[in-house]
Design a protein around this motif. Structure first.
Motif, PDB file in Angstrom:
ATOM      1  N   VAL A 109       0.845  -1.180   0.000  1.00  0.00           N
ATOM      2  CA  VAL A 109       0.000   0.000   0.000  1.00  0.00           C
ATOM      3  C   VAL A 109       0.888   1.240   0.000  1.00  0.00           C
ATOM      4  O   VAL A 109       1.824   1.341   0.790  1.00  0.00           O
ATOM      5  CB  VAL A 109      -0.909   0.013   1.242  1.00  0.00           C
ATOM      6  N   GLN A 110       0.592   2.157  -0.883  1.00  0.00           N
ATOM      7  CA  GLN A 110       1.325   3.417  -0.932  1.00  0.00           C
ATOM      8  C   GLN A 110       0.378   4.571  -0.651  1.00  0.00           C
ATOM      9  O   GLN A 110      -0.728   4.613  -1.197  1.00  0.00           O
ATOM     10  CB  GLN A 110       1.997   3.593  -2.282  1.00  0.00           C
ATOM     11  N   LEU A 111       0.840   5.478   0.183  1.00  0.00           N
ATOM     12  CA  LEU A 111       0.030   6.619   0.612  1.00  0.00           C
ATOM     13  C   LEU A 111       0.818   7.896   0.368  1.00  0.00           C
ATOM     14  O   LEU A 111       1.979   8.008   0.790  1.00  0.00           O
ATOM     15  CB  LEU A 111      -0.297   6.501   2.099  1.00  0.00           C
ATOM     16  N   VAL A 112       0.198   8.848  -0.291  1.00  0.00           N
ATOM     17  CA  VAL A 112       0.869  10.117  -0.587  1.00  0.00           C
ATOM     18  C   VAL A 112      -0.027  11.255  -0.118  1.00  0.00           C
ATOM     19  O   VAL A 112      -1.121  11.458  -0.666  1.00  0.00           O
ATOM     20  CB  VAL A 112       1.179  10.262  -2.084  1.00  0.00           C
ATOM     21  N   GLU A 113       0.468  11.992   0.881  1.00  0.00           N
ATOM     22  CA  GLU A 113      -0.301  13.104   1.426  1.00  0.00           C
ATOM     23  C   GLU A 113       0.029  14.401   0.696  1.00  0.00           C
ATOM     24  O   GLU A 113       1.122  14.567   0.145  1.00  0.00           O
ATOM     25  CB  GLU A 113      -0.012  13.323   2.919  1.00  0.00           C
ATOM     26  N   CYS A 138      -4.942  12.397   0.905  1.00  0.00           N
ATOM     27  CA  CYS A 138      -4.077  11.213   0.937  1.00  0.00           C
ATOM     28  C   CYS A 138      -4.536  10.279  -0.186  1.00  0.00           C
ATOM     29  O   CYS A 138      -5.604   9.671  -0.098  1.00  0.00           O
ATOM     30  CB  CYS A 138      -4.177  10.525   2.279  1.00  0.00           C
ATOM     31  N   ARG A 139      -3.717  10.191  -1.186  1.00  0.00           N
ATOM     32  CA  ARG A 139      -4.039   9.317  -2.310  1.00  0.00           C
ATOM     33  C   ARG A 139      -3.518   7.923  -2.030  1.00  0.00           C
ATOM     34  O   ARG A 139      -2.348   7.746  -1.649  1.00  0.00           O
ATOM     35  CB  ARG A 139      -3.459   9.857  -3.612  1.00  0.00           C
ATOM     36  N   VAL A 140      -4.351   6.936  -2.237  1.00  0.00           N
ATOM     37  CA  VAL A 140      -4.030   5.546  -1.926  1.00  0.00           C
ATOM     38  C   VAL A 140      -3.801   4.767  -3.207  1.00  0.00           C
ATOM     39  O   VAL A 140      -4.568   4.878  -4.156  1.00  0.00           O
ATOM     40  CB  VAL A 140      -5.172   4.892  -1.132  1.00  0.00           C
ATOM     41  N   SER A 141      -2.767   3.993  -3.239  1.00  0.00           N
ATOM     42  CA  SER A 141      -2.525   3.079  -4.361  1.00  0.00           C
ATOM     43  C   SER A 141      -1.986   1.776  -3.820  1.00  0.00           C
ATOM     44  O   SER A 141      -1.413   1.740  -2.731  1.00  0.00           O
ATOM     45  CB  SER A 141      -1.554   3.693  -5.375  1.00  0.00           C
ATOM     46  N   PRO A 142      -2.147   0.687  -4.538  1.00  0.00           N
ATOM     47  CA  PRO A 142      -2.868   0.620  -5.809  1.00  0.00           C
ATOM     48  C   PRO A 142      -4.372   0.726  -5.625  1.00  0.00           C
ATOM     49  O   PRO A 142      -4.891   0.540  -4.528  1.00  0.00           O
ATOM     50  CB  PRO A 142      -2.476  -0.767  -6.329  1.00  0.00           C
ATOM     51  N   VAL A 143      -5.048   1.029  -6.686  1.00  0.00           N
ATOM     52  CA  VAL A 143      -6.494   1.156  -6.636  1.00  0.00           C
ATOM     53  C   VAL A 143      -7.105  -0.243  -6.654  1.00  0.00           C
ATOM     54  O   VAL A 143      -6.401  -1.248  -6.678  1.00  0.00           O
ATOM     55  CB  VAL A 143      -7.002   1.987  -7.824  1.00  0.00           C
ATOM     56  N   CYS A 148      -1.099  10.226   6.963  1.00  0.00           N
ATOM     57  CA  CYS A 148      -2.144   9.311   6.567  1.00  0.00           C
ATOM     58  C   CYS A 148      -1.614   7.894   6.794  1.00  0.00           C
ATOM     59  O   CYS A 148      -0.428   7.629   6.551  1.00  0.00           O
ATOM     60  CB  CYS A 148      -2.447   9.547   5.088  1.00  0.00           C
ATOM     61  N   ALA A 149      -2.464   7.008   7.268  1.00  0.00           N
ATOM     62  CA  ALA A 149      -2.029   5.645   7.536  1.00  0.00           C
ATOM     63  C   ALA A 149      -3.132   4.664   7.181  1.00  0.00           C
ATOM     64  O   ALA A 149      -4.321   5.023   7.175  1.00  0.00           O
ATOM     65  CB  ALA A 149      -1.636   5.486   8.996  1.00  0.00           C
ATOM     66  N   ALA A 150      -2.718   3.432   6.910  1.00  0.00           N
ATOM     67  CA  ALA A 150      -3.684   2.418   6.507  1.00  0.00           C
ATOM     68  C   ALA A 150      -3.225   1.034   6.931  1.00  0.00           C
ATOM     69  O   ALA A 150      -2.027   0.791   7.132  1.00  0.00           O
ATOM     70  CB  ALA A 150      -3.879   2.441   4.984  1.00  0.00           C
ATOM     71  N   ASP A 151      -4.192   0.146   7.056  1.00  0.00           N
ATOM     72  CA  ASP A 151      -3.878  -1.244   7.360  1.00  0.00           C
ATOM     73  C   ASP A 151      -5.093  -2.082   6.993  1.00  0.00           C
ATOM     74  O   ASP A 151      -6.222  -1.565   6.973  1.00  0.00           O
ATOM     75  CB  ASP A 151      -3.533  -1.431   8.835  1.00  0.00           C
ATOM     76  N   TYR A 152      -4.858  -3.377   6.733  1.00  0.00           N
ATOM     77  CA  TYR A 152      -5.964  -4.285   6.483  1.00  0.00           C
ATOM     78  C   TYR A 152      -6.698  -4.637   7.773  1.00  0.00           C
ATOM     79  O   TYR A 152      -7.782  -5.202   7.742  1.00  0.00           O
ATOM     80  CB  TYR A 152      -5.464  -5.548   5.798  1.00  0.00           C
ATOM     81  N   SER A 153      -6.102  -4.299   8.898  1.00  0.00           N
ATOM     82  CA  SER A 153      -6.697  -4.542  10.213  1.00  0.00           C
ATOM     83  C   SER A 153      -7.189  -3.229  10.815  1.00  0.00           C
ATOM     84  O   SER A 153      -6.395  -2.311  11.048  1.00  0.00           O
ATOM     85  CB  SER A 153      -5.666  -5.185  11.149  1.00  0.00           C
ATOM     86  N   TRP A 169       2.247   3.849   6.101  1.00  0.00           N
ATOM     87  CA  TRP A 169       2.244   5.267   6.437  1.00  0.00           C
ATOM     88  C   TRP A 169       2.652   6.093   5.227  1.00  0.00           C
ATOM     89  O   TRP A 169       3.492   5.675   4.427  1.00  0.00           O
ATOM     90  CB  TRP A 169       3.242   5.547   7.562  1.00  0.00           C
ATOM     91  N   GLY A 170       2.077   7.281   5.132  1.00  0.00           N
ATOM     92  CA  GLY A 170       2.554   8.230   4.149  1.00  0.00           C
ATOM     93  C   GLY A 170       3.787   8.951   4.691  1.00  0.00           C
ATOM     94  O   GLY A 170       4.230   8.708   5.811  1.00  0.00           O
ATOM     95  N   GLN A 171       4.314   9.849   3.868  1.00  0.00           N
ATOM     96  CA  GLN A 171       5.538  10.549   4.247  1.00  0.00           C
ATOM     97  C   GLN A 171       5.256  11.722   5.181  1.00  0.00           C
ATOM     98  O   GLN A 171       6.176  12.264   5.797  1.00  0.00           O
ATOM     99  CB  GLN A 171       6.269  11.052   2.990  1.00  0.00           C
ATOM    100  N   GLY A 172       4.004  12.103   5.294  1.00  0.00           N
ATOM    101  CA  GLY A 172       3.641  13.206   6.171  1.00  0.00           C
ATOM    102  C   GLY A 172       3.551  14.525   5.434  1.00  0.00           C
ATOM    103  O   GLY A 172       4.224  14.742   4.412  1.00  0.00           O
ATOM    104  N   THR A 173       2.708  15.397   5.950  1.00  0.00           N
ATOM    105  CA  THR A 173       2.592  16.752   5.417  1.00  0.00           C
ATOM    106  C   THR A 173       2.521  17.711   6.605  1.00  0.00           C
ATOM    107  O   THR A 173       1.781  17.484   7.554  1.00  0.00           O
ATOM    108  CB  THR A 173       1.369  16.877   4.488  1.00  0.00           C
ATOM    109  N   GLN A 174       3.323  18.757   6.540  1.00  0.00           N
ATOM    110  CA  GLN A 174       3.453  19.667   7.674  1.00  0.00           C
ATOM    111  C   GLN A 174       2.321  20.700   7.689  1.00  0.00           C
ATOM    112  O   GLN A 174       2.018  21.310   6.652  1.00  0.00           O
ATOM    113  CB  GLN A 174       4.805  20.394   7.628  1.00  0.00           C
ATOM    114  N   VAL A 175       1.739  20.878   8.851  1.00  0.00           N
ATOM    115  CA  VAL A 175       0.746  21.925   9.077  1.00  0.00           C
ATOM    116  C   VAL A 175       1.293  22.850  10.156  1.00  0.00           C
ATOM    117  O   VAL A 175       1.650  22.400  11.251  1.00  0.00           O
ATOM    118  CB  VAL A 175      -0.607  21.333   9.515  1.00  0.00           C
TER     119      VAL A 175
END
Length: 123
Positions: free
Chosen positions: A2-6, A22-27, A97-102, A114-120
């Motif tokens: 899973v790839q996550l890009v914030e 947060c774009r998720v791939s693969p679709v 952004c984060a993801a898991d099958y669980s 996990w994505g790489q993060g985006t600073q706020v």
């Protein structure tokens, strides 16, 4: 894998709004199968949960984000969002952004992806 890009972070004034993406791939199967959420970490603090979508895609929020933040998904764009309003300097952090099958792993703050993060930054 899973790839996550914030995207969408930046510097704003107190009281303003931001929307993180947060774009998720693969679709396809992966996007439909993972549970996702937003986390944040500020200097000197541990990373903590902001908002998560549960198994029914119902949002779950940390106390500090209730009423100000909104988590949502756009399935046509394979994208998870975090709309943040009424920002304060205490919201300054790196947002992940984060993801898991669980779902359990996401809810307990230990997702595998996990994505790489985006600073706020709020001033």
């Amino acid at each position: 894998q899973v790839q996550l890009v914030e995207s969408g972070g930046g510097s704003v004034q107190a009281g303003e709004s931001l929307r993180l993406s947060c774009r998720v791939s693969p679709v396809g199967y992966t996007y439909r199968s993972v549970y996702m959420g937003w986390f944040r970490q500020s200097p000197g603090n541990e990373r903590g949960g902001v908002a998560v979508l549960d198994s029914d895609n119902k949002p779950m929020y940390a106390d500090f984000s209730k009423g100000r933040f909104t988590i949502s998904k756009d399935n046509a764009k394979n994208t998870l969002y975090l709309q943040m309003a009424s920002l304060t300097p205490e919201d300054t952090a790196m947002y992940y952004c984060a993801a898991d099958y669980s779902l359990r792993r996401v809810l307990t703050g230990s997702p595998n992806y996990w994505g790489q993060g985006t600073q706020v930054t709020v001033s």
